[in-house]
Design an enzyme around this catalytic site. Structure first.
Site, PDB file in Angstrom:
ATOM      1  CG  HIS A  52      33.684  44.234  42.730  1.00  0.00           C
ATOM      2  ND1 HIS A  52      32.655  45.132  42.679  1.00  0.00           N
ATOM      3  CD2 HIS A  52      33.122  43.005  42.669  1.00  0.00           C
ATOM      4  CE1 HIS A  52      31.511  44.473  42.607  1.00  0.00           C
ATOM      5  NE2 HIS A  52      31.766  43.169  42.588  1.00  0.00           N
ATOM      6  CD  GLU A  53      34.899  39.596  41.662  1.00  0.00           C
ATOM      7  OE1 GLU A  53      34.381  38.748  42.415  1.00  0.00           O
ATOM      8  OE2 GLU A  53      34.255  40.254  40.828  1.00  0.00           O
ATOM      9  CG  ASP A 149      27.913  41.930  43.035  1.00  0.00           C
ATOM     10  OD1 ASP A 149      28.081  40.704  42.934  1.00  0.00           O
ATOM     11  OD2 ASP A 149      28.839  42.749  43.016  1.00  0.00           O
TER      12      ASP A 149
HETATM   13 ZN   LIG Z   1      30.511  41.579  42.687  1.00  0.00          ZN
END
Ligand SMILES: [Zn+2]
Length: 259
Positions: A52-53, A149
């Protein structure tokens, strides 16, 4: 001295593991029948967070923004980008790239599970679990609150018509309201350990707001068109730029300096 262990480099970015991330074991314990399975599931969760990062980091790289490092904590990962783009479009894409990776994993694993069923192959029990884990990661991160996010997505969408500072104020207010509501629910249900999460959200939302308000002062603006001749841009500190005439000092009829 930093408290985290260096796990190596991924795509040229240093990867660190904060000791608190090891508590992930207790987060997934009970989902698997044995200890080895729990460790594998915990590792899969951390691995999903790293991907994800990396989604954020590699999209940022496309805009020429480098990532200093990625650190895994109990409540997720943090990709330390050198800077955040101040325009909404790139920020939106960099932000969405993280959850998009999780949804891509969901799609791939769904296809794998479907295919395995088709040819009568039995998959390890961890596969559908990693799928649902990534679905939760993708959806949870899209909650419209800082530091998720989704809070950045909301800010990017709002900043188009109300300006970045005002949009951050709205997103931060929403984050703080949801943190108070969530915190109250946890408190009433005696979930004291879980109170850390809304507290973290509340503090992060306030910090983001202060940072953006500071950027709103002169010098913090980008993507501003060149001012017409004889004028310059000035900020009143409220995030709004105004055209002001340039002072022209004429000294002894020959030497000119522009203020
Ligand atoms: Zn994120």
């Amino acid at each position: 001295m930093r408290l985290s262990w260096n796990l190596g480099r991924v795509a040229g970015i240093d990867l660190f593991l904060h000791p608190s991330a090891l508590l992930v074991y207790f987060l997934v314990a009970g989902a698997m029948p044995d200890m080895l399975g729990t460790i594998a599931l915990g590792a899969a969760l951390l691995g999903s967070i790293v991907l994800h990062e990396l989604g954020h980091a590699l999209m940022a790289r496309r805009y020429g923004i480098r990532t200093a490092d990625i650190t895994l904590y109990l409540f997720g990962g943090v990709a330390r980008l050198e800077r955040m783009p101040r325009s909404a479009g790139p920020e939106l894409l960099i932000t969405l790239a993280g959850p998009a990776v999780n949804f891509a994993i969901v799609l791939v694993l769904s296809a794998v599970i479907g295919l395995a069923e088709l040819i009568g192959l039995s998959l390890p029990v961890i596969v559908p679990m990693v799928l649902s884990m990534n679905l939760v990661l993708g959806v949870f991160n899209l909650l419209p609150i800082f530091p998720m996010d989704g809070g950045r997505v909301l800010r990017a969408l709002l900043s188009g018509w109300m300006g970045r500072v005002r949009a951050t104020e709205v997103a931060a207010l929403l984050g703080r309201v949801l943190a108070v509501v969530g915190g109250t629910i946890f408190l009433l249900n005696g979930m004291f350990l879980q109170l850390i999460l809304p507290l973290f959200v509340f503090v992060a939302a306030s910090m983001e707001l202060r940072q953006v308000q500071a950027e709103g002062r002169p010098g913090g603006f980008t993507n501003v068109p060149p001012p017409p001749a004889g004028f310059r841009w000035a900020s009143g500190g409220d995030g709004v730029l105004r055209l002001v005439p340039i002072m022209v000092h004429v000294q002894s009829g020959r030497d000119r300096s522009w203020g």
